[in-house]
Design a protein around this motif. Structure first.
Motif, PDB file in Angstrom:
ATOM      1  N   HIS A   1     -13.419   6.882   4.044  1.00  0.00           N
ATOM      2  CA  HIS A   1     -12.775   5.578   3.916  1.00  0.00           C
ATOM      3  C   HIS A   1     -11.753   5.445   5.031  1.00  0.00           C
ATOM      4  N   VAL A   2     -11.879   4.395   5.819  1.00  0.00           N
ATOM      5  CA  VAL A   2     -10.937   4.134   6.905  1.00  0.00           C
ATOM      6  C   VAL A   2     -10.054   2.972   6.460  1.00  0.00           C
ATOM      7  N   MET A   3      -8.763   3.239   6.389  1.00  0.00           N
ATOM      8  CA  MET A   3      -7.814   2.231   5.937  1.00  0.00           C
ATOM      9  C   MET A   3      -7.368   1.354   7.108  1.00  0.00           C
ATOM     10  N   ALA A   4      -6.731   0.246   6.775  1.00  0.00           N
ATOM     11  CA  ALA A   4      -6.288  -0.704   7.792  1.00  0.00           C
ATOM     12  C   ALA A   4      -5.253  -0.105   8.730  1.00  0.00           C
ATOM     13  N   ASP A   5      -4.461   0.827   8.237  1.00  0.00           N
ATOM     14  CA  ASP A   5      -3.432   1.436   9.090  1.00  0.00           C
ATOM     15  C   ASP A   5      -3.950   2.630   9.874  1.00  0.00           C
ATOM     16  N   GLY A   6      -5.251   2.885   9.824  1.00  0.00           N
ATOM     17  CA  GLY A   6      -5.855   3.940  10.621  1.00  0.00           C
ATOM     18  C   GLY A   6      -6.067   5.255   9.894  1.00  0.00           C
ATOM     19  N   LYS A   7      -5.611   5.368   8.649  1.00  0.00           N
ATOM     20  CA  LYS A   7      -5.808   6.620   7.909  1.00  0.00           C
ATOM     21  C   LYS A   7      -7.277   6.772   7.541  1.00  0.00           C
ATOM     22  N   VAL A   8      -7.773   7.994   7.660  1.00  0.00           N
ATOM     23  CA  VAL A   8      -9.144   8.304   7.268  1.00  0.00           C
ATOM     24  C   VAL A   8      -9.068   9.248   6.080  1.00  0.00           C
ATOM     25  N   LEU A   9      -9.658   8.834   4.960  1.00  0.00           N
ATOM     26  CA  LEU A   9      -9.647   9.638   3.745  1.00  0.00           C
ATOM     27  C   LEU A   9     -11.069   9.998   3.351  1.00  0.00           C
ATOM     28  N   SER A  10     -11.229  11.193   2.833  1.00  0.00           N
ATOM     29  CA  SER A  10     -12.533  11.560   2.285  1.00  0.00           C
ATOM     30  C   SER A  10     -12.700  10.818   0.959  1.00  0.00           C
ATOM     31  N   HIS A  11     -13.914  10.817   0.467  1.00  0.00           N
ATOM     32  CA  HIS A  11     -14.173  10.104  -0.775  1.00  0.00           C
ATOM     33  C   HIS A  11     -13.388  10.727  -1.933  1.00  0.00           C
ATOM     34  N   ALA A  12     -13.291  12.049  -1.964  1.00  0.00           N
ATOM     35  CA  ALA A  12     -12.546  12.727  -3.036  1.00  0.00           C
ATOM     36  C   ALA A  12     -11.070  12.354  -2.989  1.00  0.00           C
TER      37      ALA A  12
ATOM     38  N   VAL B   1      -1.542   3.160  -1.705  1.00  0.00           N
ATOM     39  CA  VAL B   1      -0.590   2.057  -1.688  1.00  0.00           C
ATOM     40  C   VAL B   1      -0.471   1.527  -0.265  1.00  0.00           C
ATOM     41  N   VAL B   2      -0.634   0.230  -0.124  1.00  0.00           N
ATOM     42  CA  VAL B   2      -0.510  -0.409   1.174  1.00  0.00           C
ATOM     43  C   VAL B   2       0.815  -1.150   1.204  1.00  0.00           C
ATOM     44  N   VAL B   3       1.622  -0.861   2.215  1.00  0.00           N
ATOM     45  CA  VAL B   3       2.909  -1.532   2.382  1.00  0.00           C
ATOM     46  C   VAL B   3       2.694  -2.724   3.310  1.00  0.00           C
ATOM     47  N   ALA B   4       2.965  -3.913   2.799  1.00  0.00           N
ATOM     48  CA  ALA B   4       2.669  -5.124   3.555  1.00  0.00           C
ATOM     49  C   ALA B   4       3.476  -5.213   4.849  1.00  0.00           C
TER      50      ALA B   4
ATOM     51  N   TYR C   1       1.738  -5.927   8.775  1.00  0.00           N
ATOM     52  CA  TYR C   1       1.851  -7.358   9.054  1.00  0.00           C
ATOM     53  C   TYR C   1       1.012  -7.761  10.267  1.00  0.00           C
ATOM     54  N   GLU C   2       1.058  -6.956  11.329  1.00  0.00           N
ATOM     55  CA  GLU C   2       0.300  -7.299  12.532  1.00  0.00           C
ATOM     56  C   GLU C   2      -1.195  -7.339  12.239  1.00  0.00           C
ATOM     57  N   PHE C   3      -1.666  -6.359  11.475  1.00  0.00           N
ATOM     58  CA  PHE C   3      -3.078  -6.334  11.108  1.00  0.00           C
ATOM     59  C   PHE C   3      -3.440  -7.561  10.269  1.00  0.00           C
ATOM     60  N   HIS C   4      -2.559  -7.913   9.335  1.00  0.00           N
ATOM     61  CA  HIS C   4      -2.789  -9.076   8.480  1.00  0.00           C
ATOM     62  C   HIS C   4      -2.826 -10.355   9.322  1.00  0.00           C
TER      63      HIS C   4
ATOM     64  N   ASN D   1      -5.974 -12.961   9.761  1.00  0.00           N
ATOM     65  CA  ASN D   1      -5.877 -14.401   9.516  1.00  0.00           C
ATOM     66  C   ASN D   1      -6.518 -15.184  10.649  1.00  0.00           C
ATOM     67  N   THR D   2      -6.231 -14.793  11.884  1.00  0.00           N
ATOM     68  CA  THR D   2      -6.805 -15.541  13.003  1.00  0.00           C
ATOM     69  C   THR D   2      -8.313 -15.363  13.069  1.00  0.00           C
ATOM     70  N   VAL D   3      -8.812 -14.200  12.689  1.00  0.00           N
ATOM     71  CA  VAL D   3     -10.241 -13.933  12.805  1.00  0.00           C
ATOM     72  C   VAL D   3     -11.035 -14.533  11.650  1.00  0.00           C
ATOM     73  N   PHE D   4     -10.539 -14.377  10.412  1.00  0.00           N
ATOM     74  CA  PHE D   4     -11.341 -14.724   9.248  1.00  0.00           C
ATOM     75  C   PHE D   4     -11.041 -16.088   8.636  1.00  0.00           C
ATOM     76  N   ASP D   5      -9.931 -16.704   8.992  1.00  0.00           N
ATOM     77  CA  ASP D   5      -9.602 -18.008   8.414  1.00  0.00           C
ATOM     78  C   ASP D   5     -10.195 -19.100   9.296  1.00  0.00           C
TER      79      ASP D   5
END
Length: 87
Positions: A12-23, A31-34, A38-41, A45-49
């Motif tokens: 699993h690749v998270m938005a902040d770049g962390k890579v986690l195994s399935h386990a 927990v995602v800290v908004a 913010y930059e990713f969000h 917005n510009t890409v998907f809205d």
């Protein structure tokens, strides 16, 4: 012919770049800290809205109209003050 048994490795690749195994992903809540994302969000917005640029245009138009309204009110107050001085 039998199908080959496949045991896929899920990551699993998270938005902040962390890579986690399935386990790891399934063992603890992630927990995602908004504020940190913010930059990713904003980029998402510009890409998907589909109406992002229209909203941005309307926001800028509103800001310009608010600025103009404040200028006109200041001008109106100045004219009223000058009229008070004349009379």
């Amino acid at each position: 012919m039998r199908k080959k048994q496949v045991n896929p490795q899920i990551t699993h690749v998270m938005a902040d770049g962390k890579v986690l195994s399935h386990a790891e992903f399934m063992s603890k809540p992630y927990v995602v800290v908004a504020e940190e994302n913010y930059e990713f969000h904003a980029k998402c917005n510009t890409v998907f809205d589909p109406n992002y640029w229209e909203k941005e245009r309307m926001r800028k138009k509103w800001e310009r109209s608010e600025k103009r309204r404040a200028e006109l009110e200041a001008q109106q107050a100045e004219i009223a003050r000058q009229l008070q001085d004349v009379t």
